[in-house]
Design a protein around this motif. Structure first.
Motif, PDB file in Angstrom:
ATOM      1  N   ARG A 233     -18.090  19.817  11.179  1.00 17.09           N
ATOM      2  CA  ARG A 233     -19.489  19.899  11.614  1.00 17.09           C
ATOM      3  C   ARG A 233     -19.749  18.995  12.836  1.00 17.09           C
ATOM      4  O   ARG A 233     -20.865  18.665  13.167  1.00 17.09           O
ATOM      5  N   GLU A 234     -18.643  18.563  13.466  1.00 15.26           N
ATOM      6  CA  GLU A 234     -18.662  17.786  14.705  1.00 15.26           C
ATOM      7  C   GLU A 234     -19.362  16.443  14.579  1.00 15.26           C
ATOM      8  O   GLU A 234     -19.982  15.948  15.521  1.00 15.26           O
ATOM      9  N   GLY A 235     -19.268  15.873  13.401  1.00 15.88           N
ATOM     10  CA  GLY A 235     -19.816  14.541  13.195  1.00 15.88           C
ATOM     11  C   GLY A 235     -18.732  13.478  13.286  1.00 15.88           C
ATOM     12  O   GLY A 235     -17.560  13.785  13.506  1.00 15.88           O
ATOM     13  N   SER A 236     -19.151  12.221  13.129  1.00 15.55           N
ATOM     14  CA  SER A 236     -18.200  11.107  13.116  1.00 15.55           C
ATOM     15  C   SER A 236     -18.138  10.489  11.732  1.00 15.55           C
ATOM     16  O   SER A 236     -19.097  10.556  10.967  1.00 15.55           O
ATOM     17  N   ILE A 237     -16.982   9.868  11.461  1.00 18.52           N
ATOM     18  CA  ILE A 237     -16.772   9.221  10.170  1.00 18.52           C
ATOM     19  C   ILE A 237     -16.552   7.732  10.412  1.00 18.52           C
ATOM     20  O   ILE A 237     -15.662   7.354  11.182  1.00 18.52           O
ATOM     21  N   LEU A 238     -17.343   6.911   9.757  1.00 19.23           N
ATOM     22  CA  LEU A 238     -17.097   5.466   9.794  1.00 19.23           C
ATOM     23  C   LEU A 238     -16.454   5.062   8.473  1.00 19.23           C
ATOM     24  O   LEU A 238     -16.973   5.372   7.403  1.00 19.23           O
ATOM     25  N   LEU A 303      -4.494   5.369  18.593  1.00 22.38           N
ATOM     26  CA  LEU A 303      -5.680   4.596  18.254  1.00 22.38           C
ATOM     27  C   LEU A 303      -6.395   4.077  19.500  1.00 22.38           C
ATOM     28  O   LEU A 303      -5.778   3.508  20.384  1.00 22.38           O
ATOM     29  N   GLN A 304      -7.690   4.309  19.562  1.00 17.17           N
ATOM     30  CA  GLN A 304      -8.466   3.921  20.738  1.00 17.17           C
ATOM     31  C   GLN A 304      -9.366   2.734  20.407  1.00 17.17           C
ATOM     32  O   GLN A 304      -9.748   2.538  19.268  1.00 17.17           O
ATOM     33  N   ASN A 305      -9.715   1.987  21.477  1.00 17.48           N
ATOM     34  CA  ASN A 305     -10.666   0.895  21.314  1.00 17.48           C
ATOM     35  C   ASN A 305     -12.082   1.410  21.156  1.00 17.48           C
ATOM     36  O   ASN A 305     -12.400   2.500  21.612  1.00 17.48           O
ATOM     37  N   LEU A 306     -12.880   0.577  20.572  1.00 25.75           N
ATOM     38  CA  LEU A 306     -14.276   0.948  20.337  1.00 25.75           C
ATOM     39  C   LEU A 306     -15.047   1.113  21.651  1.00 25.75           C
ATOM     40  O   LEU A 306     -14.830   0.345  22.582  1.00 25.75           O
ATOM     41  N   PRO A 307     -15.950   2.133  21.744  1.00 27.60           N
ATOM     42  CA  PRO A 307     -16.797   2.217  22.944  1.00 27.60           C
ATOM     43  C   PRO A 307     -17.604   0.923  23.092  1.00 27.60           C
ATOM     44  O   PRO A 307     -18.055   0.369  22.097  1.00 27.60           O
ATOM     45  N   ARG A 308     -17.762   0.471  24.316  1.00 23.46           N
ATOM     46  CA  ARG A 308     -18.381  -0.842  24.531  1.00 23.46           C
ATOM     47  C   ARG A 308     -19.849  -0.900  24.110  1.00 23.46           C
ATOM     48  O   ARG A 308     -20.276  -1.806  23.438  1.00 23.46           O
ATOM     49  N   LYS A 309     -20.602   0.098  24.585  1.00 25.98           N
ATOM     50  CA  LYS A 309     -22.051   0.028  24.330  1.00 25.98           C
ATOM     51  C   LYS A 309     -22.428   0.879  23.132  1.00 25.98           C
ATOM     52  O   LYS A 309     -22.253   2.097  23.136  1.00 25.98           O
ATOM     53  N   LEU A 310     -22.945   0.218  22.123  1.00 27.09           N
ATOM     54  CA  LEU A 310     -23.476   0.950  20.969  1.00 27.09           C
ATOM     55  C   LEU A 310     -24.960   0.644  20.880  1.00 27.09           C
ATOM     56  O   LEU A 310     -25.369  -0.503  21.056  1.00 27.09           O
ATOM     57  N   GLN A 311     -25.742   1.691  20.622  1.00 28.60           N
ATOM     58  CA  GLN A 311     -27.168   1.432  20.476  1.00 28.60           C
ATOM     59  C   GLN A 311     -27.649   1.950  19.130  1.00 28.60           C
ATOM     60  O   GLN A 311     -27.356   3.099  18.772  1.00 28.60           O
ATOM     61  N   PRO A 312     -28.390   1.105  18.400  1.00 23.32           N
ATOM     62  CA  PRO A 312     -28.891   1.565  17.104  1.00 23.32           C
ATOM     63  C   PRO A 312     -29.641   2.885  17.254  1.00 23.32           C
ATOM     64  O   PRO A 312     -30.472   3.032  18.154  1.00 23.32           O
ATOM     65  N   GLY A 313     -29.316   3.833  16.432  1.00 22.34           N
ATOM     66  CA  GLY A 313     -30.036   5.123  16.448  1.00 22.34           C
ATOM     67  C   GLY A 313     -29.445   6.141  17.391  1.00 22.34           C
ATOM     68  O   GLY A 313     -29.655   7.335  17.222  1.00 22.34           O
ATOM     69  N   ARG A 314     -28.671   5.691  18.388  1.00 18.54           N
ATOM     70  CA  ARG A 314     -28.096   6.660  19.330  1.00 18.54           C
ATOM     71  C   ARG A 314     -26.666   7.004  18.897  1.00 18.54           C
ATOM     72  O   ARG A 314     -25.800   6.124  18.848  1.00 18.54           O
ATOM     73  N   ASP A 315     -26.441   8.251  18.621  1.00 16.80           N
ATOM     74  CA  ASP A 315     -25.142   8.697  18.116  1.00 16.80           C
ATOM     75  C   ASP A 315     -24.039   8.392  19.137  1.00 16.80           C
ATOM     76  O   ASP A 315     -24.302   8.342  20.339  1.00 16.80           O
ATOM     77  N   VAL A 316     -22.805   8.214  18.673  1.00 10.20           N
ATOM     78  CA  VAL A 316     -21.693   7.944  19.592  1.00 10.20           C
ATOM     79  C   VAL A 316     -21.423   9.175  20.464  1.00 10.20           C
ATOM     80  O   VAL A 316     -21.647  10.307  20.028  1.00 10.20           O
ATOM     81  N   SER A 317     -20.923   8.936  21.683  1.00 14.50           N
ATOM     82  CA  SER A 317     -20.691  10.067  22.589  1.00 14.50           C
ATOM     83  C   SER A 317     -19.414  10.828  22.218  1.00 14.50           C
ATOM     84  O   SER A 317     -19.295  12.015  22.473  1.00 14.50           O
ATOM     85  N   THR A 318     -18.428  10.132  21.615  1.00 14.12           N
ATOM     86  CA  THR A 318     -17.203  10.808  21.193  1.00 14.12           C
ATOM     87  C   THR A 318     -17.132  10.838  19.676  1.00 14.12           C
ATOM     88  O   THR A 318     -17.015   9.788  19.040  1.00 14.12           O
ATOM     89  N   ALA A 319     -17.214  12.049  19.125  1.00  9.86           N
ATOM     90  CA  ALA A 319     -17.093  12.158  17.672  1.00  9.86           C
ATOM     91  C   ALA A 319     -15.655  11.842  17.264  1.00  9.86           C
ATOM     92  O   ALA A 319     -14.708  12.206  17.968  1.00  9.86           O
ATOM     93  N   GLY A 320     -15.478  11.157  16.149  1.00  8.36           N
ATOM     94  CA  GLY A 320     -14.128  10.810  15.700  1.00  8.36           C
ATOM     95  C   GLY A 320     -14.168  10.002  14.420  1.00  8.36           C
ATOM     96  O   GLY A 320     -15.210   9.899  13.761  1.00  8.36           O
ATOM     97  N   ILE A 321     -13.002   9.419  14.101  1.00 10.70           N
ATOM     98  CA  ILE A 321     -12.903   8.575  12.903  1.00 10.70           C
ATOM     99  C   ILE A 321     -12.891   7.121  13.365  1.00 10.70           C
ATOM    100  O   ILE A 321     -12.049   6.727  14.176  1.00 10.70           O
TER     101      ILE A 321
END
Ligand SMILES: [Zn+2]
Ligand SMILES: [Zn+2]
Length: 452
Positions: A233-238, A303-321
Protein backbone atom coordinates in the motif's frame (compact mmCIF):
# COMPACT_ATOMS: atom_id res chain seq x y z
CA UNK A 1 23.68 -14.22 52.43
CA UNK A 2 22.55 -10.61 52.53
CA UNK A 3 21.15 -8.75 49.55
CA UNK A 4 20.43 -5.05 49.01
CA UNK A 5 18.68 -3.77 45.89
CA UNK A 6 20.34 -0.40 45.15
CA UNK A 7 17.81 0.45 42.42
CA UNK A 8 16.14 3.34 44.27
CA UNK A 9 12.79 3.29 42.50
CA UNK A 10 12.46 -0.49 42.09
CA UNK A 11 11.07 -1.93 38.85
CA UNK A 12 13.43 -2.02 35.87
CA UNK A 13 15.82 0.86 35.88
CA UNK A 14 19.12 1.45 37.62
CA UNK A 15 19.71 -2.26 38.18
CA UNK A 16 22.30 -2.93 40.87
CA UNK A 17 22.40 -5.56 43.58
CA UNK A 18 24.75 -5.71 46.57
CA UNK A 19 25.56 -9.26 47.67
CA UNK A 20 27.23 -10.13 50.98
CA UNK A 21 28.20 -13.76 51.45
CA UNK A 22 30.79 -15.09 53.89
CA UNK A 23 33.68 -12.64 53.85
CA UNK A 24 32.75 -11.40 50.37
CA UNK A 25 31.00 -8.20 49.39
CA UNK A 26 30.22 -7.90 45.70
CA UNK A 27 28.10 -5.84 43.35
CA UNK A 28 26.11 -7.29 40.47
CA UNK A 29 25.45 -4.66 37.76
CA UNK A 30 25.46 -0.87 38.02
CA UNK A 31 22.90 0.44 35.55
CA UNK A 32 21.39 3.78 34.60
CA UNK A 33 17.63 4.17 34.63
CA UNK A 34 16.67 5.05 31.02
CA UNK A 35 13.50 6.79 32.21
CA UNK A 36 15.26 9.15 34.62
CA UNK A 37 17.50 12.10 33.91
CA UNK A 38 20.74 13.16 35.54
CA UNK A 39 21.89 11.75 38.85
CA UNK A 40 18.35 10.59 39.55
CA UNK A 41 19.00 7.68 37.18
CA UNK A 42 22.01 6.35 39.14
CA UNK A 43 21.66 3.54 41.75
CA UNK A 44 21.90 4.66 45.35
CA UNK A 45 25.64 4.20 45.80
CA UNK A 46 25.68 6.33 48.97
CA UNK A 47 24.75 3.15 50.88
CA UNK A 48 28.03 1.50 49.90
CA UNK A 49 30.32 4.52 49.59
CA UNK A 50 32.42 3.57 52.62
CA UNK A 51 32.34 -0.15 52.00
CA UNK A 52 35.09 -2.24 50.47
CA UNK A 53 33.65 -4.05 47.44
CA UNK A 54 35.78 -7.12 46.66
CA UNK A 55 34.64 -7.42 43.06
CA UNK A 56 31.80 -6.51 40.75
CA UNK A 57 30.02 -8.46 38.01
CA UNK A 58 28.43 -7.14 34.83
CA UNK A 59 25.69 -9.47 33.54
CA UNK A 60 25.46 -7.76 30.12
CA UNK A 61 26.01 -4.50 28.27
CA UNK A 62 22.54 -2.93 28.19
CA UNK A 63 22.83 0.45 29.88
CA UNK A 64 20.30 -0.38 32.57
CA UNK A 65 22.98 -2.80 33.83
CA UNK A 66 26.24 -1.17 32.68
CA UNK A 67 25.63 2.59 32.52
CA UNK A 68 26.57 3.58 36.08
CA UNK A 69 29.77 1.51 36.38
CA UNK A 70 32.05 4.51 35.73
CA UNK A 71 30.47 6.28 38.72
CA UNK A 72 30.68 3.20 40.93
CA UNK A 73 34.31 2.54 39.94
CA UNK A 74 35.28 6.17 40.54
CA UNK A 75 34.14 5.72 44.14
CA UNK A 76 35.70 2.25 44.42
CA UNK A 77 39.23 2.28 43.01
CA UNK A 78 39.81 -1.12 44.67
CA UNK A 79 37.20 -2.95 42.59
CA UNK A 80 37.50 -4.82 39.27
CA UNK A 81 34.56 -5.92 37.13
CA UNK A 82 34.18 -9.47 35.83
CA UNK A 83 32.18 -9.98 32.64
CA UNK A 84 31.82 -12.46 29.79
CA UNK A 85 34.21 -12.29 26.83
CA UNK A 86 31.66 -10.73 24.40
CA UNK A 87 30.63 -8.19 27.04
CA UNK A 88 34.31 -7.37 27.44
CA UNK A 89 34.43 -6.48 23.73
CA UNK A 90 31.29 -4.32 23.93
CA UNK A 91 31.31 -2.54 27.31
CA UNK A 92 33.77 0.24 26.54
CA UNK A 93 32.05 1.05 23.23
CA UNK A 94 28.64 1.25 24.91
CA UNK A 95 29.95 3.57 27.63
CA UNK A 96 31.64 5.91 25.13
CA UNK A 97 28.32 6.14 23.31
CA UNK A 98 26.62 6.93 26.59
CA UNK A 99 29.03 9.87 27.12
CA UNK A 100 28.12 11.21 23.65
CA UNK A 101 24.39 10.90 24.32
CA UNK A 102 24.72 12.66 27.69
CA UNK A 103 26.76 15.48 26.13
CA UNK A 104 24.02 15.98 23.56
CA UNK A 105 21.35 15.92 26.26
CA UNK A 106 23.27 18.50 28.26
CA UNK A 107 22.99 20.89 25.29
CA UNK A 108 19.46 20.04 24.19
CA UNK A 109 17.78 19.57 27.55
CA UNK A 110 19.99 21.74 29.78
CA UNK A 111 20.89 18.99 32.24
CA UNK A 112 23.93 20.54 33.92
CA UNK A 113 25.26 17.35 35.58
CA UNK A 114 25.68 15.62 32.21
CA UNK A 115 27.87 13.92 31.20
CA UNK A 116 28.04 11.90 34.43
CA UNK A 117 31.48 10.68 33.31
CA UNK A 118 33.97 11.42 30.53
CA UNK A 119 35.58 9.54 27.64
CA UNK A 120 38.89 9.62 29.54
CA UNK A 121 37.31 8.01 32.58
CA UNK A 122 35.76 5.31 30.40
CA UNK A 123 39.17 4.57 28.90
CA UNK A 124 40.76 4.38 32.33
CA UNK A 125 38.20 2.12 33.98
CA UNK A 126 38.10 -0.24 30.99
CA UNK A 127 41.46 -1.63 32.11
CA UNK A 128 39.62 -2.93 35.19
CA UNK A 129 37.15 -4.94 33.09
CA UNK A 130 38.18 -8.60 33.27
CA UNK A 131 36.82 -11.23 30.85
CA UNK A 132 35.66 -14.63 32.05
CA UNK A 133 34.97 -17.48 29.62
CA UNK A 134 31.49 -19.04 29.76
CA UNK A 135 31.48 -22.29 31.71
CA UNK A 136 34.95 -21.81 33.23
CA UNK A 137 34.86 -21.46 37.00
CA UNK A 138 36.90 -18.86 38.80
CA UNK A 139 37.86 -19.28 42.45
CA UNK A 140 38.26 -16.16 44.52
CA UNK A 141 39.82 -16.20 48.00
CA UNK A 142 39.73 -13.81 50.91
CA UNK A 143 41.78 -15.03 53.86
CA UNK A 144 40.35 -18.49 54.69
CA UNK A 145 37.13 -17.98 52.74
CA UNK A 146 36.56 -19.07 49.15
CA UNK A 147 33.91 -18.48 46.53
CA UNK A 148 33.48 -19.98 43.08
CA UNK A 149 32.02 -18.08 40.18
CA UNK A 150 30.79 -19.42 36.82
CA UNK A 151 29.12 -17.58 33.94
CA UNK A 152 26.55 -19.26 31.66
CA UNK A 153 25.09 -17.79 28.43
CA UNK A 154 21.64 -16.36 29.14
CA UNK A 155 20.39 -15.79 25.55
CA UNK A 156 18.97 -12.21 25.70
CA UNK A 157 21.84 -10.47 23.82
CA UNK A 158 25.38 -11.49 22.88
CA UNK A 159 27.52 -11.67 26.00
CA UNK A 160 24.60 -11.80 28.43
CA UNK A 161 25.34 -14.09 31.35
CA UNK A 162 23.58 -15.90 34.16
CA UNK A 163 25.86 -16.15 37.20
CA UNK A 164 26.41 -19.14 39.47
CA UNK A 165 28.02 -18.43 42.81
CA UNK A 166 29.04 -21.30 45.07
CA UNK A 167 30.07 -20.56 48.63
CA UNK A 168 30.74 -23.47 50.99
CA UNK A 169 27.75 -25.84 50.69
CA UNK A 170 25.56 -23.23 49.06
CA UNK A 171 24.91 -22.47 45.36
CA UNK A 172 23.06 -19.41 44.16
CA UNK A 173 22.01 -18.61 40.62
CA UNK A 174 21.39 -15.12 39.23
CA UNK A 175 19.53 -15.32 35.91
CA UNK A 176 20.35 -11.78 34.74
CA UNK A 177 18.20 -10.82 31.75
CA UNK A 178 17.38 -14.13 30.12
CA UNK A 179 15.75 -15.63 27.04
CA UNK A 180 15.40 -19.40 26.77
CA UNK A 181 14.25 -19.36 23.11
CA UNK A 182 16.85 -19.16 20.37
CA UNK A 183 17.06 -16.02 18.26
CA UNK A 184 18.18 -15.70 14.67
CA UNK A 185 21.64 -14.53 15.79
CA UNK A 186 21.95 -16.18 19.20
CA UNK A 187 21.23 -19.54 20.89
CA UNK A 188 18.88 -19.53 23.89
CA UNK A 189 20.11 -19.58 27.50
CA UNK A 190 22.25 -22.54 28.47
CA UNK A 191 21.69 -22.67 32.21
CA UNK A 192 22.65 -25.68 34.33
CA UNK A 193 19.68 -27.87 35.21
CA UNK A 194 20.50 -28.66 38.83
CA UNK A 195 19.46 -27.78 42.34
CA UNK A 196 20.18 -24.31 43.71
CA UNK A 197 19.73 -22.99 47.21
CA UNK A 198 18.59 -19.60 45.94
CA UNK A 199 17.50 -18.25 42.56
CA UNK A 200 17.65 -14.51 41.92
CA UNK A 201 15.57 -13.97 38.79
CA UNK A 202 14.38 -11.33 36.37
CA UNK A 203 10.60 -10.91 36.01
CA UNK A 204 10.22 -8.56 33.00
CA UNK A 205 7.32 -10.38 31.33
CA UNK A 206 5.50 -11.45 34.52
CA UNK A 207 2.42 -9.45 33.53
CA UNK A 208 2.37 -10.72 29.91
CA UNK A 209 0.04 -13.68 29.43
CA UNK A 210 1.34 -16.43 27.18
CA UNK A 211 -0.35 -16.51 23.81
CA UNK A 212 -0.44 -20.24 23.15
CA UNK A 213 -0.59 -20.10 19.39
CA UNK A 214 2.40 -17.76 19.13
CA UNK A 215 5.93 -19.02 18.59
CA UNK A 216 8.99 -16.94 17.83
CA UNK A 217 9.06 -18.29 14.25
CA UNK A 218 5.36 -17.49 13.92
CA UNK A 219 5.96 -13.95 15.07
CA UNK A 220 8.76 -13.51 12.50
CA UNK A 221 6.34 -14.69 9.80
CA UNK A 222 3.64 -12.32 11.01
CA UNK A 223 6.14 -9.42 10.95
CA UNK A 224 7.11 -10.27 7.37
CA UNK A 225 3.45 -10.46 6.31
CA UNK A 226 2.77 -7.07 7.88
CA UNK A 227 5.79 -5.53 6.13
CA UNK A 228 4.56 -6.95 2.81
CA UNK A 229 1.10 -5.54 3.29
CA UNK A 230 2.45 -2.06 4.10
CA UNK A 231 4.89 -2.05 1.16
CA UNK A 232 2.02 -2.98 -1.16
CA UNK A 233 0.00 0.00 0.00
CA UNK A 234 3.13 2.16 -0.48
CA UNK A 235 3.51 2.99 3.17
CA UNK A 236 6.56 2.94 5.44
CA UNK A 237 7.33 0.63 8.33
CA UNK A 238 9.07 1.81 11.48
CA UNK A 239 10.62 -0.91 13.64
CA UNK A 240 11.89 0.63 16.91
CA UNK A 241 14.80 -1.46 18.22
CA UNK A 242 17.40 -1.54 20.98
CA UNK A 243 20.76 -0.75 19.37
CA UNK A 244 22.43 -3.65 21.15
CA UNK A 245 20.94 -6.99 20.12
CA UNK A 246 17.46 -6.38 18.74
CA UNK A 247 18.67 -4.24 15.81
CA UNK A 248 21.09 -6.87 14.51
CA UNK A 249 18.41 -9.54 14.96
CA UNK A 250 15.85 -7.55 12.96
CA UNK A 251 18.37 -6.75 10.20
CA UNK A 252 19.20 -10.45 9.91
CA UNK A 253 15.48 -11.32 9.70
CA UNK A 254 15.06 -8.74 6.90
CA UNK A 255 18.15 -9.98 5.06
CA UNK A 256 16.79 -13.52 5.04
CA UNK A 257 13.32 -12.40 3.95
CA UNK A 258 14.72 -10.32 1.08
CA UNK A 259 16.95 -13.17 -0.03
CA UNK A 260 14.10 -15.67 -0.17
CA UNK A 261 11.76 -13.14 -1.76
CA UNK A 262 9.46 -13.17 1.27
CA UNK A 263 9.50 -9.38 1.08
CA UNK A 264 9.99 -7.40 -2.13
CA UNK A 265 13.08 -5.25 -2.70
CA UNK A 266 12.60 -1.91 -0.95
CA UNK A 267 14.74 0.74 0.71
CA UNK A 268 15.89 -0.16 4.22
CA UNK A 269 17.12 2.54 6.58
CA UNK A 270 19.15 2.13 9.75
CA UNK A 271 20.89 4.63 11.96
CA UNK A 272 22.94 5.12 15.05
CA UNK A 273 24.90 2.99 17.43
CA UNK A 274 23.33 -0.27 16.24
CA UNK A 275 25.23 -0.01 12.95
CA UNK A 276 28.54 0.16 14.75
CA UNK A 277 27.55 -2.63 17.15
CA UNK A 278 27.00 -4.77 14.03
CA UNK A 279 30.76 -4.59 13.40
CA UNK A 280 31.47 -5.66 16.96
CA UNK A 281 29.07 -8.62 16.64
CA UNK A 282 30.84 -9.63 13.44
CA UNK A 283 34.16 -9.68 15.31
CA UNK A 284 32.71 -11.56 18.28
CA UNK A 285 31.21 -14.11 15.87
CA UNK A 286 34.59 -14.71 14.26
CA UNK A 287 36.57 -14.73 17.54
CA UNK A 288 34.27 -16.77 19.78
CA UNK A 289 31.54 -18.34 17.63
CA UNK A 290 29.07 -17.24 20.31
CA UNK A 291 27.02 -15.09 17.90
CA UNK A 292 25.69 -15.93 14.45
CA UNK A 293 26.10 -12.61 12.73
CA UNK A 294 27.87 -11.34 9.66
CA UNK A 295 28.36 -7.68 8.87
CA UNK A 296 27.50 -8.38 5.20
CA UNK A 297 23.90 -7.97 6.33
CA UNK A 298 24.38 -4.22 5.99
CA UNK A 299 25.71 -4.59 2.44
CA UNK A 300 23.03 -7.09 1.43
CA UNK A 301 20.26 -4.80 2.65
CA UNK A 302 21.95 -1.78 1.03
CA UNK A 303 21.22 -0.09 4.31
CA UNK A 304 20.76 3.66 3.96
CA UNK A 305 21.21 6.51 6.41
CA UNK A 306 18.24 8.30 7.81
CA UNK A 307 16.91 11.32 5.85
CA UNK A 308 18.24 14.43 7.57
CA UNK A 309 15.11 16.51 7.89
CA UNK A 310 12.12 14.97 9.57
CA UNK A 311 9.06 17.00 10.37
CA UNK A 312 6.30 15.90 12.73
CA UNK A 313 3.19 15.10 10.71
CA UNK A 314 4.94 15.19 7.33
CA UNK A 315 5.30 11.73 5.84
CA UNK A 316 8.77 10.60 4.70
CA UNK A 317 9.58 11.21 1.03
CA UNK A 318 10.97 7.68 0.51
CA UNK A 319 8.73 4.85 1.61
CA UNK A 320 10.69 1.97 3.14
CA UNK A 321 11.59 0.01 6.25
CA UNK A 322 13.09 2.10 9.03
CA UNK A 323 14.97 0.09 11.68
CA UNK A 324 15.79 2.68 14.33
CA UNK A 325 16.75 3.08 17.98
CA UNK A 326 15.42 3.36 20.57
CA UNK A 327 13.33 0.25 21.14
CA UNK A 328 10.95 1.93 23.57
CA UNK A 329 10.73 5.09 21.42
CA UNK A 330 12.34 7.21 24.14
CA UNK A 331 11.98 10.95 23.41
CA UNK A 332 14.47 12.64 21.07
CA UNK A 333 15.67 9.37 19.53
CA UNK A 334 15.45 8.51 15.80
CA UNK A 335 12.51 6.10 16.35
CA UNK A 336 10.60 8.77 18.30
CA UNK A 337 11.13 11.41 15.62
CA UNK A 338 10.28 8.97 12.84
CA UNK A 339 7.07 7.93 14.60
CA UNK A 340 6.07 11.61 14.67
CA UNK A 341 6.43 11.67 10.88
CA UNK A 342 4.56 8.42 10.22
CA UNK A 343 1.78 8.24 12.79
CA UNK A 344 -0.74 10.56 11.11
CA UNK A 345 -0.82 8.57 7.83
CA UNK A 346 -3.02 5.51 7.33
CA UNK A 347 -0.70 3.63 4.98
CA UNK A 348 2.23 3.50 7.45
CA UNK A 349 2.87 1.02 10.25
CA UNK A 350 4.86 1.02 13.49
CA UNK A 351 5.96 -2.47 14.47
CA UNK A 352 7.23 -2.96 18.01
CA UNK A 353 9.38 -6.05 18.44
CA UNK A 354 10.70 -5.86 22.01
CA UNK A 355 9.79 -4.95 25.53
CA UNK A 356 8.27 -1.49 26.05
CA UNK A 357 8.05 -0.06 29.55
CA UNK A 358 4.49 1.27 30.02
CA UNK A 359 5.85 4.70 31.06
CA UNK A 360 7.84 5.23 27.84
CA UNK A 361 6.38 6.78 24.65
CA UNK A 362 6.50 3.31 23.03
CA UNK A 363 4.54 1.78 25.91
CA UNK A 364 2.03 4.63 25.78
CA UNK A 365 1.55 4.38 22.02
CA UNK A 366 0.82 0.66 22.37
CA UNK A 367 -1.98 1.61 24.78
CA UNK A 368 -3.45 4.20 22.36
CA UNK A 369 -6.21 3.01 20.05
CA UNK A 370 -6.62 3.97 16.41
CA UNK A 371 -8.27 7.39 16.15
CA UNK A 372 -7.25 8.45 19.68
CA UNK A 373 -4.80 11.31 20.06
CA UNK A 374 -1.14 10.72 20.79
CA UNK A 375 1.11 13.49 22.10
CA UNK A 376 4.79 13.76 21.17
CA UNK A 377 5.67 15.84 24.20
CA UNK A 378 9.20 16.92 23.40
CA UNK A 379 8.16 17.85 19.82
CA UNK A 380 5.06 19.67 21.05
CA UNK A 381 3.03 17.82 18.42
CA UNK A 382 -0.08 15.73 18.70
CA UNK A 383 -1.99 13.68 16.16
CA UNK A 384 -4.73 11.09 16.01
CA UNK A 385 -3.25 7.61 15.58
CA UNK A 386 -3.89 6.65 11.96
CA UNK A 387 -0.92 4.40 11.14
CA UNK A 388 -1.21 0.70 11.95
CA UNK A 389 0.36 -0.15 15.32
CA UNK A 390 1.48 -3.75 15.78
CA UNK A 391 3.34 -5.64 18.48
CA UNK A 392 5.41 -8.72 17.73
CA UNK A 393 6.71 -10.96 20.46
CA UNK A 394 10.40 -10.97 19.55
CA UNK A 395 11.49 -9.76 22.96
CA UNK A 396 14.90 -10.63 24.41
CA UNK A 397 13.23 -11.68 27.65
CA UNK A 398 11.83 -15.08 28.58
CA UNK A 399 8.10 -15.68 28.80
CA UNK A 400 7.03 -15.95 32.42
CA UNK A 401 6.15 -19.65 32.19
CA UNK A 402 9.73 -20.52 31.14
CA UNK A 403 11.20 -18.57 34.05
CA UNK A 404 8.82 -20.14 36.54
CA UNK A 405 9.66 -23.59 35.23
CA UNK A 406 13.41 -22.94 35.42
CA UNK A 407 13.16 -21.70 39.01
CA UNK A 408 10.93 -24.54 40.24
CA UNK A 409 13.03 -27.32 38.68
CA UNK A 410 16.07 -25.97 40.57
CA UNK A 411 14.26 -26.92 43.77
CA UNK A 412 15.37 -23.77 45.61
CA UNK A 413 14.78 -22.87 49.23
CA UNK A 414 14.39 -19.22 48.25
CA UNK A 415 13.64 -17.07 45.21
CA UNK A 416 14.36 -13.34 44.90
CA UNK A 417 12.49 -11.27 42.30
CA UNK A 418 14.26 -8.51 40.38
CA UNK A 419 14.01 -6.55 37.09
CA UNK A 420 10.24 -6.25 36.71
CA UNK A 421 7.35 -3.88 37.35
CA UNK A 422 5.09 -4.57 40.32
CA UNK A 423 2.32 -6.38 38.38
CA UNK A 424 5.00 -8.64 36.86
CA UNK A 425 6.47 -9.47 40.27
CA UNK A 426 2.98 -10.03 41.69
CA UNK A 427 2.27 -12.71 39.08
CA UNK A 428 5.40 -14.58 40.15
CA UNK A 429 4.53 -14.23 43.85
CA UNK A 430 1.07 -15.74 43.17
CA UNK A 431 2.39 -18.44 40.84
CA UNK A 432 5.06 -19.67 43.27
CA UNK A 433 2.43 -19.70 46.00
CA UNK A 434 0.23 -21.91 43.86
CA UNK A 435 2.80 -24.18 42.28
CA UNK A 436 5.61 -24.37 44.83
CA UNK A 437 4.37 -23.01 48.17
CA UNK A 438 7.49 -24.22 50.01
CA UNK A 439 9.72 -21.75 48.24
CA UNK A 440 10.32 -18.54 50.18
CA UNK A 441 9.74 -15.72 47.65
CA UNK A 442 11.16 -12.26 48.32
CA UNK A 443 10.26 -9.11 46.41
CA UNK A 444 12.95 -6.81 47.78
CA UNK A 445 12.14 -3.31 49.00
CA UNK A 446 14.73 -1.04 47.38
CA UNK A 447 17.61 0.05 49.62
CA UNK A 448 16.68 -2.37 52.42
CA UNK A 449 19.11 -5.15 53.26
CA UNK A 450 17.55 -8.55 53.75
CA UNK A 451 18.86 -11.93 54.74
CA UNK A 452 18.23 -15.00 52.63
ZN1 LIG B 1 19.04 -6.36 28.96
ZN1 LIG C 1 17.69 -5.18 31.73
Amino acid sequence: MKLTDLNTYGGIGANSLLVEIGKFTLLIDAGLNPKATGLDGVPNFSLIRDRHIDFAILTHCHLDHLGAFPIFLREHPETDVLMSQPSHSLAERMLHNSVNVMKRQREEQYIPEYPLFTHTEVEQISTRFLPLIFGQSKKIRIEDDELELTFFPSGHIPGAAGIEITHKHRSIFFTGDVLFDKQMILPGAKFPRRDYDTIVMETTHGATPKLKERSREGEVERLILTINKVIQREGSILIPVFALGRMQEVLTILQKALKTGAIPKCPVFGAGLGMDIANYFDQIARKTGLVKFNRNVIKDLKLQNLPRKLQPGRDVSTAGIYVLGSGMMIERTPSYNMAASLLAHHHNAICFVGYCDPDTPGGKLLETKTGQTFLFESLDYQTPVRAEIEKFDLSGHAIREDLLEFAIQANPRAVVLTHGDQPARDWFIDSFLMEAPNIQVTDPTPLQTFQI
